[in-house]
Structure formats: C-alpha cells, structure tokens
Design a protein around this motif. Structure first.
Motif, PDB file in Angstrom:
ATOM      1  N   LEU A 183       0.871  -1.301   0.009  1.00  0.00           N
ATOM      2  CA  LEU A 183       0.049  -0.045   0.074  1.00  0.00           C
ATOM      3  C   LEU A 183       0.912   1.207   0.024  1.00  0.00           C
ATOM      4  O   LEU A 183       0.393   2.321   0.162  1.00  0.00           O
ATOM      5  CB  LEU A 183      -0.962   0.151   1.091  1.00  0.00           C
ATOM      6  CG  LEU A 183      -1.789  -1.098   1.406  1.00  0.00           C
ATOM      7  CD1 LEU A 183      -2.598  -1.024   2.599  1.00  0.00           C
ATOM      8  CD2 LEU A 183      -3.114  -0.645   0.310  1.00  0.00           C
ATOM      9  N   TYR A 184       2.158   1.143   0.035  1.00  0.00           N
ATOM     10  CA  TYR A 184       3.161   2.184   0.084  1.00  0.00           C
ATOM     11  C   TYR A 184       2.754   3.343  -0.774  1.00  0.00           C
ATOM     12  O   TYR A 184       2.513   4.618  -0.424  1.00  0.00           O
ATOM     13  CB  TYR A 184       4.612   1.606  -0.235  1.00  0.00           C
ATOM     14  CG  TYR A 184       5.656   2.625   0.146  1.00  0.00           C
ATOM     15  CD1 TYR A 184       6.287   2.734   1.058  1.00  0.00           C
ATOM     16  CD2 TYR A 184       5.755   3.640  -0.962  1.00  0.00           C
ATOM     17  CE1 TYR A 184       7.302   3.628   1.134  1.00  0.00           C
ATOM     18  CE2 TYR A 184       6.886   4.614  -0.897  1.00  0.00           C
ATOM     19  CZ  TYR A 184       7.685   4.672   0.148  1.00  0.00           C
ATOM     20  OH  TYR A 184       8.782   5.531   0.470  1.00  0.00           O
ATOM     21  N   ASP A 185       2.547   3.165  -2.168  1.00  0.00           N
ATOM     22  CA  ASP A 185       2.373   4.223  -3.129  1.00  0.00           C
ATOM     23  C   ASP A 185       0.873   4.838  -2.640  1.00  0.00           C
ATOM     24  O   ASP A 185       0.787   6.188  -3.012  1.00  0.00           O
ATOM     25  CB  ASP A 185       2.379   3.784  -4.456  1.00  0.00           C
ATOM     26  CG  ASP A 185       3.789   3.467  -4.880  1.00  0.00           C
ATOM     27  OD1 ASP A 185       4.544   3.788  -4.326  1.00  0.00           O
ATOM     28  OD2 ASP A 185       3.897   2.532  -5.864  1.00  0.00           O
ATOM     29  N   GLU A 186      -0.116   3.955  -2.467  1.00  0.00           N
ATOM     30  CA  GLU A 186      -1.335   4.460  -2.178  1.00  0.00           C
ATOM     31  C   GLU A 186      -1.284   5.417  -0.893  1.00  0.00           C
ATOM     32  O   GLU A 186      -1.930   6.678  -0.872  1.00  0.00           O
ATOM     33  CB  GLU A 186      -2.366   3.404  -1.943  1.00  0.00           C
ATOM     34  CG  GLU A 186      -3.677   4.030  -1.596  1.00  0.00           C
ATOM     35  CD  GLU A 186      -4.762   2.740  -1.363  1.00  0.00           C
ATOM     36  OE1 GLU A 186      -6.019   3.145  -0.931  1.00  0.00           O
ATOM     37  OE2 GLU A 186      -4.758   1.793  -1.752  1.00  0.00           O
ATOM     38  N   ILE A 187      -0.740   4.903   0.125  1.00  0.00           N
ATOM     39  CA  ILE A 187      -0.508   5.888   1.194  1.00  0.00           C
ATOM     40  C   ILE A 187       0.252   7.113   0.927  1.00  0.00           C
ATOM     41  O   ILE A 187      -0.198   8.309   1.371  1.00  0.00           O
ATOM     42  CB  ILE A 187       0.192   5.104   2.490  1.00  0.00           C
ATOM     43  CG1 ILE A 187      -0.733   3.717   2.771  1.00  0.00           C
ATOM     44  CG2 ILE A 187       0.337   5.893   3.652  1.00  0.00           C
ATOM     45  CD1 ILE A 187      -2.057   4.127   3.074  1.00  0.00           C
TER      46      ILE A 187
END
Length: 463
Positions: A99-103
């Motif tokens: 979820l790194y990019d979404e966060i």
C-alpha cells in the motif's frame, strides 16, 4: 506549519490490520476528536463495516477505506488478521507494505500535521519525502514488551538464562527486577526475528519505525509504566508521549446478549467466575479441557467465553465426557462475542480470569472490582501479567510447568486464592486493586492525559 499551532490538528491514523490495533487507534481518535481535531482513519473495507458503530464522532473522524492487495497464498478477501491463521499473517504484512504508493499519494494530497502508525515502518520515510508531516509510532501493547524485547540485537533473540536456569535476565538497565520471563517464555520472543512481510522481520519492522519516527506514543500512564517509558526514550533517543490508558466508557443498560442478564442474576453478588481469552486465542484441546475442568473444580458458578480448540468445530464437541451434565446450570460456555465490560461490571461477577491482553488488563484494573486471576498465553501478555502480579500486586497468576502448560489444579488454586474470604493474598490484591482503581478513575485523571498529549503534539510541530 508554525502558523497551525493555534488551529485544530489534522491527523492520519494507520494501524496494523488487526482489530486489536484498529480499535485502540479508534478509541484514541475519538478522544482527539472530542477536542475538535480532525482524523482520517485508514482501514480495510470489511473492518470499516464492523467498526462503523464504534465511530462516535463521524463528523470529525472520517474512515478512508483501503483495498488490500491480493498476495499469492492469502485467502481471497482477506483484509485483517481475523481473516487468516497466524501462519499467514506474514502475507498480510506483505499486502500492507504494497500500500506504500497509495498511502504516499493520500498523504501528499492531504498534507496532515501527523501520521500515527505502528507496523507500517515505512511511514516516516514517506513523511520525510513529502516534508512537513510529523510521525508518531503508537504502541498499544505493554511498554514492558518494547523495553524487554525490541532493543535487543537480532543475534540475541533468546535472552541468556541465569545460572539457576530458571529465570531469564532482563536487558541491562531494564527498569524492573520483577517483570522477568522464564526460559520457556523468553523463547516465545523468537517470533520477533521471523519474517513478517517480504524480507522484513517483526523486530526490524518495529525498531525501524521507532527509530525513524518523530516521537513514540504509549497507551499507558506514567504512574504505572513510566519507568518503562523512560527506558524506551533513552534507548531510542526519542520523545515518549503518554496518551493515558484511553479506556472506553462503560456501556449502560441490561446484558441482553445470549440471555446473560437472566443467567448472571441467578447467582449471589460477587460469586461468578468470568473467564475470557480475547478474539484470537485458540487453545489446544488438552489445555482447553484442563481449563474447563479447573473452573468446575472451583465449585463456583462460571461463565467462559472461548473459541473452539484446535482441530474441533465447536466448543461442545471438545468438552470432557460428562462435563456438561455435571455443571448443568452452574456453568455457561460461549464461543461468540460478548460485551466484556458489561459483564465485568455486573454485580454477580466476582472474579475475572484473563489472558492479560493489554486492553483487558486496563479494563479489569480501572473499571471493575473483580478479583483478578492472570492466565497469559503470549509474550506481551506474560509481561502484562508479571506487571500486575509482581509490581502492582493486584492479581494472582496461574502457575505453569516448564513447557508453559497449566493444570486444572493450578487454575483452581489461583481462583481459590483470590476468592476465599479468609485468603491473605486475596485480601491484599483486592485492596491494591481498589487503590489503583481509585487513582485511575479519579476526576480528570484520563482527560488530563489527553490534554497533555495534545499539548505535546503542538510542541512537536514547532521542533
């Protein structure tokens, strides 16, 4: 950012994907929202559905749902630890890390003042890249666990046994001489050094987050665990902030679930033993049978809330032969959710046999008058139990053998120890419990912690 210290805060909450983490983060969110601060709470869709009714301030606490990526080996639709066995939690951690990019995109758009996190060790990295966002690693487990285990190097995953080979030495400078583990219990800490997510261990996940964040926040109060907080501050060279225990308000109204009110009212005040082990613990069948036989052996009425043991489909099929007929109306066993706090505060309940989960520890210590019997199953629960028995002297721990097993006799003995009217130990722990409850429930105690915590947040903004 300095201009914002006179305005309300914008805070993002991103807890680990487990209800035991989501709920404490939500409770803190509510306390902050009551003071007018705005919260964006990140959680999976199925968790949002279950927690909607717990959002007591929806005008200031906004749920932002996350689509948990599917990882090969995870059951389809798995979004929290409640959806997977413990062996697959590492895959769930991998999914969270994806979820790194979404966060990052979410934080870039929102530009909050703070992000609170626990297992997502990469949050401080994102905040640094964006700039102008402070990060807090919020610890919702017993600080003794962090003090005992998280400062160890990976090569020392099992602590050195003493010459007596019975107790295990705490780390150098550890702030308690009593909260120590037996050798077989310390081995439970080896899980910290197993992979939990792709290419990262729990140890690395937690220590990196605590090392790189702007401050560490503890779900406790200085009066009880301040020495551990001081130790953590020294080890990680970080400000350590205290939120207080952040306890729920006791629910009012009758116990309508499963006819519990009618069942409890059949017994004398203070006579019922209530035994509960949280939402995730699953006992082995043999240990389950020792548990129910031990409760029967006390001769007291009992209410047990427990999941079906390993290898069984129901609690009933795992009961010892003839047990159900013997206990009849005197014993009630449920394998579903119950309103624990309502039960603890019912006048018929006189003893709480607890697994010492951190939330249960605080509820039993601050909100009820029950005698406390401590039956921990995991490392952090064991340290909570030692804190309560040996440092605070508010309960009695069930004795276990060198393999970590308890017997029906040891369980019965612990219950009798606190419930017998002539027991000196029972009188001592009851009086100590009364004193601590008086402190924790005193006017302004909890709200003062929240006020001080918010002031600490404003101070962090200008550093």
């Amino acid at each position: 950012m300095a201009d914002s210290i006179h305005s309300k805060l914008q805070i993002v909450m991103f807890p680990w994907l487990a209800f035991g983490h989501l709920i404490p983060f939500l409770c803190l969110s509510y306390e902050l929202a009551k003071k007018g601060h705005r919260i964006s709470f990140l959680l999976p869709k199925n968790a949002e559905i279950k927690l909607q009714n717990f959002n007591l301030c929806p005008n200031l606490i906004t749920f932002h749902t996350l689509k948990i990526p599917h990882i090969h080996g995870l059951p389809y639709g798995a979004e929290t630890t409640a959806d997977v066995p413990r062996s697959l939690e590492t895959l769930l951690a991998t999914a969270m890390d994806e979820l790194y990019d979404e966060i990052k995109s979410f934080l870039q758009n929102l530009k909050p003042h703070f992000v609170f996190f626990d297992f997502a060790h990469w949050v401080p990295e994102i905040a640094t890249e964006i700039g102008g966002i402070k990060t807090l690693c919020y610890k919702i487990v017993c600080p003794a666990t962090s003090a005992y285990s998280l400062i160890r190097s990976p090569e020392k995953s099992v602590f050195m046994a003493s010459t007596a080979a019975e107790k295990v030495r705490p780390p150098p400078g550890y702030p308690s001489t009593t909260v120590v583990l037996h050798e077989h219990e310390a081995k439970l800490l080896e899980f910290l050094f197993q992979e939990y997510g792709k290419g990262v261990t729990i140890y690395e996940r937690l220590t990196k987050g605590m090392t790189q964040c702007d401050a560490i926040a503890l779900k406790t109060c200085r009066e009880i665990e301040g020495t551990f907080g001081d130790y953590i501050a020294t080890q990680f060279k970080k400000p350590v902030l205290y939120t207080g225990p952040v306890l729920p308000d006791p629910e009012k109204g009758p116990l309508e679930e499963h006819g519990l009110s009618n069942w409890l009212e059949k017994f004398k005040p203070g006579s019922v033993v209530f035994c509960a082990f949280g939402s995730q613990l699953i006992l082995e069948k043999k240990q389950f049978q020792e548990l129910v036989l031990g409760l029967e052996l006390t001769g007291l009425p009992f209410l047990l809330v427990v999941k079906p043991p390993e290898g069984t489909k129901s609690v009933e099929e795992a009961l010892p032969e003839g047990f159900k007929e013997r206990v009849q109306e005197k014993g009630l066993i449920l394998d579903c959710w119950v309103p624990q706090l309502k039960i603890l505060t019912h006048e018929s309940v006189g003893c709480f046999v607890s697994h010492c989960g951190y939330g249960s520890m605080w509820e039993s210590l601050a909100l009820c008058d029950c005698q406390l019997v401590l039956l921990p199953s995991a490392n952090d629960q064991t340290l909570s139990a030692r804190l309560m028995e040996q440092d605070l002297k508010v309960g009695v721990e069930v004795k276990k053998d060198e393999n970590g097993w308890f017997s029906k006799e040891s369980l019965c003995k612990a219950v009798k120890c606190v419930m017998d009217k002539d027991s000196q130990v029972g009188c001592l722990v009851k009086e100590n419990h009364r004193k601590w409850k008086e402190v924790l429930s005193s006017t302004g105690f909890m709200s003062n912690y929240i006020d001080s915590f918010i002031q600490n947040l404003y101070e962090l903004l200008v550093k």
